[in-house]
Design an enzyme around this catalytic site. Sequence first.
Site, PDB file in Angstrom:
ATOM      1  N   ASP A 163     -17.899   8.163 -96.495  1.00 26.64           N
ATOM      2  CA  ASP A 163     -17.606   7.456 -97.722  1.00 26.64           C
ATOM      3  C   ASP A 163     -19.167   6.614 -97.883  1.00 26.64           C
ATOM      4  O   ASP A 163     -19.086   6.759 -98.848  1.00 26.64           O
ATOM      5  CB  ASP A 163     -16.795   6.543 -97.338  1.00 26.64           C
ATOM      6  CG  ASP A 163     -15.969   6.559 -96.710  1.00 26.64           C
ATOM      7  OD1 ASP A 163     -15.701   7.339 -96.431  1.00 26.64           O
ATOM      8  OD2 ASP A 163     -14.624   6.058 -97.147  1.00 26.64           O
ATOM      9  N   GLU A 392     -13.886   4.029 -83.890  1.00 23.51           N
ATOM     10  CA  GLU A 392     -13.867   4.506 -85.086  1.00 23.51           C
ATOM     11  C   GLU A 392     -15.122   5.939 -85.173  1.00 23.51           C
ATOM     12  O   GLU A 392     -14.705   6.693 -85.543  1.00 23.51           O
ATOM     13  CB  GLU A 392     -13.636   2.940 -86.209  1.00 23.51           C
ATOM     14  CG  GLU A 392     -13.629   4.482 -87.577  1.00 23.51           C
ATOM     15  CD  GLU A 392     -13.056   3.290 -88.503  1.00 23.51           C
ATOM     16  OE1 GLU A 392     -13.206   2.119 -88.934  1.00 23.51           O
ATOM     17  OE2 GLU A 392     -13.268   4.445 -89.996  1.00 23.51           O
TER      18      GLU A 392
HETATM   19  C1  GLC Z   1     -12.694   6.034 -93.697  1.00 16.12           C
HETATM   20  C2  GLC Z   1     -12.919   7.453 -93.337  1.00 16.12           C
HETATM   21  C3  GLC Z   1     -12.159   9.207 -93.795  1.00 16.12           C
HETATM   22  C4  GLC Z   1     -11.277   8.118 -92.840  1.00 16.12           C
HETATM   23  C5  GLC Z   1     -10.219   7.322 -92.872  1.00 16.12           C
HETATM   24  C6  GLC Z   1      -9.374   7.022 -92.362  1.00 16.12           C
HETATM   25  O1  GLC Z   1     -12.685   5.896 -95.067  1.00 16.12           O
HETATM   26  O2  GLC Z   1     -14.586   7.663 -93.741  1.00 16.12           O
HETATM   27  O3  GLC Z   1     -13.379  10.001 -93.696  1.00 16.12           O
HETATM   28  O4  GLC Z   1     -10.794   9.764 -93.258  1.00 16.12           O
HETATM   29  O5  GLC Z   1     -11.018   5.810 -93.021  1.00 16.12           O
HETATM   30  O6  GLC Z   1      -9.972   7.362 -91.111  1.00 16.12           O
END
Ligand code: GLC
Length: 425
Positions: A163, A392
């Site tokens: 992101d 995460e």
């Molecule tokens: C964030 C991450 C993305 C992922 C999402 C859900 O937006 O950057 O890659 O898919 O979270 O985990």
Amino acid sequence: MKQDLIEQARAVLARNDRGDYTVPTHGLYPFQWNWDSALSALGFSHFDEARAWREIETLFRHQWDDGMVPHIIFHEMNDGYFPGPDVWATGRAVPTSGITQPAVAGFAVRRIHARAKNRGLADAQARALLPKIHAWHQWFFTNRDPQGTGLVAIIHPWESGRDNSVDWDAALARVPTEGVAPFQRRDVAHANPAHRPTDEEYRRYIWLVQHFRDLGWDNSRLHDASPFRVVDPGFNAILIRSCLDLAALADDLGEAEIASASRAFAQAGIAAMDALWSETRGQYLCFDRVTGELIDSPSIGGLLAAFCPIPEHRAQAITQRLEAIGATVPYLVPSHDPAAPEFDGLRYWRGPVWLIVNYMIADGLQRAGQTRIVQRIVDDSLRLIEQSGFAEYYDPVTAEPCGGSSFTWTAAMVIEILNAETTPA
Ligand code: GLC
């Protein structure tokens, strides 16, 4: 130890299991995410094949008529996430977002099919998914490569899955913020704001969403109408690898047309990829389709390119890059070069380690015969889990767990890595 970790990882999956899909983590991400689901299915497949297939089946049940597979499916209402269905306004019966994510499903489906014990179920499921995944790949090349260059562009940073990468800074700075409706972020209530993107970035993310919404989510128009159009080597490598894997699967299932069309996509992509190589950086770089220039940002996107077939000397150069980075930080692979001024070991995609990316880089380099660096990546990944749990993402210097906890795809990757010896190439 190994069995213990697998049990813990299974408990994380069970906790986030909503029956037909998993949420990435409770609280922060309460819906189904596209590439999270495809990668998480790999974890399920080691102990419940039917559940693994269901995860991907659910994802493709929400594929758009034009072939796109959305990045979020809002199965249930939940106020804890922004931007929700009302902001996207895509007009679907079960609301979805209007952009996509890395096309890793083709890879995942082939892998799950190849090692399935229940052959009858695997053949039936793969046969049903094959045309849908192919339609998604066709959608990419039609709508995100309208000039036929062989590589596709993302039109929103969230599509990359990385992101707030440094890669997008300059391109995102050209996205206006005028006319963005006032909003309240929810992510910062669930995670440390210092580990998340900034408000300024969010305003630009939302401007793009509003802009695409005003264009009626008509994918035939969005690419050319977007002020943000970036060709990401990692994103393209995932798509190319999935095209190749889909071709192999189509061969297995006797679907010759899909096999040859998929191979043609992959070959064009592989040929075009070399123009993204930077001799100075010793890795691939993103390309800004608006300015027509490479983006000089040494991120993990250019290393993830190794997930698809690349020339041997390039794989060697990427290995050298990883060795050099690995000499400066204890945990590979940081999402941005630790020597770069923008590096931030705690902030999301601007430095932290993500296990899913480690897995894909290691998989690609294993196929390229770079076994020593693969072992280092695998060892570092497991050390992170042992020290800091199923987070995460992680600080590559201190191993501090960041973002959400009890994270689905992190747990899935642990199951996958620890069962690697049973996975055919
Ligand atoms: C964030 C991450 C993305 C992922 C999402 C859900 O937006 O950057 O890659 O898919 O979270 O985990």
